[in-house]
Scaffold this motif. Structure first.
Motif, PDB file in Angstrom:
ATOM      1  N   ARG A  16       0.826  -1.206   0.000  1.00  0.00           N
ATOM      2  CA  ARG A  16       0.000   0.000   0.000  1.00  0.00           C
ATOM      3  C   ARG A  16       0.864   1.261   0.000  1.00  0.00           C
ATOM      4  O   ARG A  16       0.611   2.200  -0.753  1.00  0.00           O
ATOM      5  CB  ARG A  16      -0.927  -0.006   1.221  1.00  0.00           C
ATOM      6  CG  ARG A  16      -1.934   1.141   1.242  1.00  0.00           C
ATOM      7  CD  ARG A  16      -2.746   1.147   2.536  1.00  0.00           C
ATOM      8  NE  ARG A  16      -1.936   1.504   3.684  1.00  0.00           N
ATOM      9  CZ  ARG A  16      -1.555   2.743   3.973  1.00  0.00           C
ATOM     10  NH1 ARG A  16      -1.902   3.745   3.205  1.00  0.00           N
ATOM     11  NH2 ARG A  16      -0.829   2.986   5.047  1.00  0.00           N
ATOM     12  N   ARG A  17       1.929   1.259   0.814  1.00  0.00           N
ATOM     13  CA  ARG A  17       2.825   2.428   0.870  1.00  0.00           C
ATOM     14  C   ARG A  17       3.529   2.635  -0.460  1.00  0.00           C
ATOM     15  O   ARG A  17       3.683   3.764  -0.915  1.00  0.00           O
ATOM     16  CB  ARG A  17       3.844   2.243   1.991  1.00  0.00           C
ATOM     17  CG  ARG A  17       3.255   2.347   3.348  1.00  0.00           C
ATOM     18  CD  ARG A  17       4.317   2.220   4.429  1.00  0.00           C
ATOM     19  NE  ARG A  17       3.665   1.805   5.655  1.00  0.00           N
ATOM     20  CZ  ARG A  17       4.098   0.867   6.463  1.00  0.00           C
ATOM     21  NH1 ARG A  17       5.205   0.224   6.193  1.00  0.00           N
ATOM     22  NH2 ARG A  17       3.443   0.557   7.548  1.00  0.00           N
ATOM     23  N   ILE A  18       3.978   1.538  -1.073  1.00  0.00           N
ATOM     24  CA  ILE A  18       4.657   1.641  -2.369  1.00  0.00           C
ATOM     25  C   ILE A  18       3.704   2.245  -3.399  1.00  0.00           C
ATOM     26  O   ILE A  18       4.082   3.156  -4.149  1.00  0.00           O
ATOM     27  CB  ILE A  18       5.182   0.266  -2.824  1.00  0.00           C
ATOM     28  CG1 ILE A  18       6.366  -0.159  -1.940  1.00  0.00           C
ATOM     29  CG2 ILE A  18       5.585   0.302  -4.304  1.00  0.00           C
ATOM     30  CD1 ILE A  18       6.809  -1.587  -2.137  1.00  0.00           C
ATOM     31  N   ARG A  19       2.479   1.756  -3.444  1.00  0.00           N
ATOM     32  CA  ARG A  19       1.508   2.272  -4.418  1.00  0.00           C
ATOM     33  C   ARG A  19       1.243   3.760  -4.191  1.00  0.00           C
ATOM     34  O   ARG A  19       1.252   4.561  -5.138  1.00  0.00           O
ATOM     35  CB  ARG A  19       0.192   1.494  -4.347  1.00  0.00           C
ATOM     36  CG  ARG A  19      -0.833   2.009  -5.357  1.00  0.00           C
ATOM     37  CD  ARG A  19      -2.155   1.241  -5.333  1.00  0.00           C
ATOM     38  NE  ARG A  19      -2.646   0.824  -4.045  1.00  0.00           N
ATOM     39  CZ  ARG A  19      -3.236   1.610  -3.122  1.00  0.00           C
ATOM     40  NH1 ARG A  19      -3.399   2.860  -3.349  1.00  0.00           N
ATOM     41  NH2 ARG A  19      -3.659   1.119  -1.987  1.00  0.00           N
ATOM     42  N   LEU A  20       1.027   4.168  -2.935  1.00  0.00           N
ATOM     43  CA  LEU A  20       0.767   5.575  -2.636  1.00  0.00           C
ATOM     44  C   LEU A  20       1.945   6.467  -3.034  1.00  0.00           C
ATOM     45  O   LEU A  20       1.744   7.535  -3.619  1.00  0.00           O
ATOM     46  CB  LEU A  20       0.440   5.755  -1.147  1.00  0.00           C
ATOM     47  CG  LEU A  20      -0.889   5.166  -0.686  1.00  0.00           C
ATOM     48  CD1 LEU A  20      -1.006   5.237   0.837  1.00  0.00           C
ATOM     49  CD2 LEU A  20      -2.055   5.874  -1.349  1.00  0.00           C
ATOM     50  N   VAL A  73       8.953   0.402   5.445  1.00  0.00           N
ATOM     51  CA  VAL A  73       8.744  -0.701   6.383  1.00  0.00           C
ATOM     52  C   VAL A  73       8.218  -0.269   7.741  1.00  0.00           C
ATOM     53  O   VAL A  73       7.632  -1.069   8.455  1.00  0.00           O
ATOM     54  CB  VAL A  73      10.042  -1.530   6.574  1.00  0.00           C
ATOM     55  CG1 VAL A  73      10.455  -2.162   5.278  1.00  0.00           C
ATOM     56  CG2 VAL A  73      11.152  -0.696   7.157  1.00  0.00           C
ATOM     57  N   CYS A  74       8.416   0.980   8.104  1.00  0.00           N
ATOM     58  CA  CYS A  74       8.002   1.443   9.427  1.00  0.00           C
ATOM     59  C   CYS A  74       7.792   2.950   9.362  1.00  0.00           C
ATOM     60  O   CYS A  74       8.673   3.711   9.731  1.00  0.00           O
ATOM     61  CB  CYS A  74       9.069   1.088  10.462  1.00  0.00           C
ATOM     62  SG  CYS A  74       8.542   1.347  12.155  1.00  0.00           S
ATOM     63  N   PRO A  75       6.626   3.390   8.875  1.00  0.00           N
ATOM     64  CA  PRO A  75       6.419   4.820   8.690  1.00  0.00           C
ATOM     65  C   PRO A  75       6.390   5.572  10.015  1.00  0.00           C
ATOM     66  O   PRO A  75       6.096   5.005  11.055  1.00  0.00           O
ATOM     67  CB  PRO A  75       5.066   4.892   7.992  1.00  0.00           C
ATOM     68  CG  PRO A  75       4.346   3.685   8.465  1.00  0.00           C
ATOM     69  CD  PRO A  75       5.418   2.623   8.625  1.00  0.00           C
ATOM     70  N   ALA A  76       6.683   6.860   9.933  1.00  0.00           N
ATOM     71  CA  ALA A  76       6.646   7.710  11.114  1.00  0.00           C
ATOM     72  C   ALA A  76       5.207   7.886  11.579  1.00  0.00           C
ATOM     73  O   ALA A  76       4.301   7.997  10.771  1.00  0.00           O
ATOM     74  CB  ALA A  76       7.259   9.064  10.792  1.00  0.00           C
ATOM     75  N   GLY A  77       5.027   7.891  12.884  1.00  0.00           N
ATOM     76  CA  GLY A  77       3.721   8.184  13.446  1.00  0.00           C
ATOM     77  C   GLY A  77       3.546   9.685  13.583  1.00  0.00           C
ATOM     78  O   GLY A  77       4.455  10.455  13.263  1.00  0.00           O
ATOM     79  N   PRO A  78       2.407  10.128  14.070  1.00  0.00           N
ATOM     80  CA  PRO A  78       2.183  11.555  14.225  1.00  0.00           C
ATOM     81  C   PRO A  78       3.244  12.183  15.122  1.00  0.00           C
ATOM     82  O   PRO A  78       3.495  11.713  16.221  1.00  0.00           O
ATOM     83  CB  PRO A  78       0.795  11.633  14.879  1.00  0.00           C
ATOM     84  CG  PRO A  78       0.168  10.305  14.629  1.00  0.00           C
ATOM     85  CD  PRO A  78       1.292   9.317  14.494  1.00  0.00           C
ATOM     86  N   GLY A  79       3.894  13.220  14.647  1.00  0.00           N
ATOM     87  CA  GLY A  79       4.921  13.917  15.416  1.00  0.00           C
ATOM     88  C   GLY A  79       6.287  13.273  15.361  1.00  0.00           C
ATOM     89  O   GLY A  79       7.267  13.864  15.787  1.00  0.00           O
TER      90      GLY A  79
END
Length: 191
Positions: A16-20, A73-79
């Motif tokens: 999903r991240r790759i597609r976005l 593989v591990c996106p940043a969360g809010p902040g």
């Protein structure tokens, strides 16, 4: 079989991240496939979470999309983008099915050149028969067990406490050389 649902979920999220990212950059799937050396069908399956990527393929896609490997593989969360701290409870290991290599990001997911991982290699784990390369530099220390590290035409047997450093542009690969689990503290620096 209890690992399969987790692996499927991770494959789906990475796809999903790759597609976005691909769509945000207006890159045709055919261009990604050509640059990766794979078929359009394979890239489509990856984006739908139906196929897993080898470590070298995941690194190559991150380079093509011009993003930090961690963002796949591990996106940043809010902040998290501005925090100099990453809490252990916020860091999940990322298995690379079916290689037996698991990476746990240690540094915050801030955009930047430095990437720090705790890498775990199960018995028999390896990065594949083909060596891979990318831009940057790598360094690390074996913290448990032993690994077989190939850099260019040389292969090194590294035991607990041994360390390494090399240009990532040199074809390289590694494997668990111990009977049990091995671990490496691994640093990648992108240039």
């Amino acid at each position: 079989m209890p690992q399969q649902p987790l692996t499927d979920a991770i494959d789906g999220e990475i796809g999903r991240r790759i597609r976005l990212l691909r769509e945000a950059r207006r890159l045709p799937m055919a261009e990604i496939a050509q640059r990766l050396g794979k078929s359009v069908g394979f890239v489509s399956q990856v984006e739908r979470g139906l196929s897993s990527l080898a470590v070298r393929e995941l690194v190559r896609i991150a380079e093509i999309l011009e993003v930090d490997f961690l963002s796949l593989v591990c996106p940043a969360g809010p902040g998290d983008e501005t925090s100099p701290v990453r809490r252990g409870v916020d860091t999940a290991p990322v298995p690379f099915h079916p290689s037996g290599v698991t990476k746990r990001p240690l540094a915050p997911a801030n955009p930047g050149a430095l990437q720090l991982y705790a890498m775990s290699l199960e018995p028999g784990a390896h990065t594949g028969s083909d060596l891979y390369h990318h831009e940057g530099e790598e360094a690390g220390v074996v913290t448990q067990g032993a690994i077989r590290l190939t850099v260019g035409t040389e292969t090194y047997m590294l035991a607990e406490g041994d360390s390494f450093r090399f240009a990532s542009s040199i074809p390289h690969g590694f494997a668990n050389a111990a009977e049990g689990r091995s671990a490496v503290l691994w640093v990648n620096v992108k240039r």
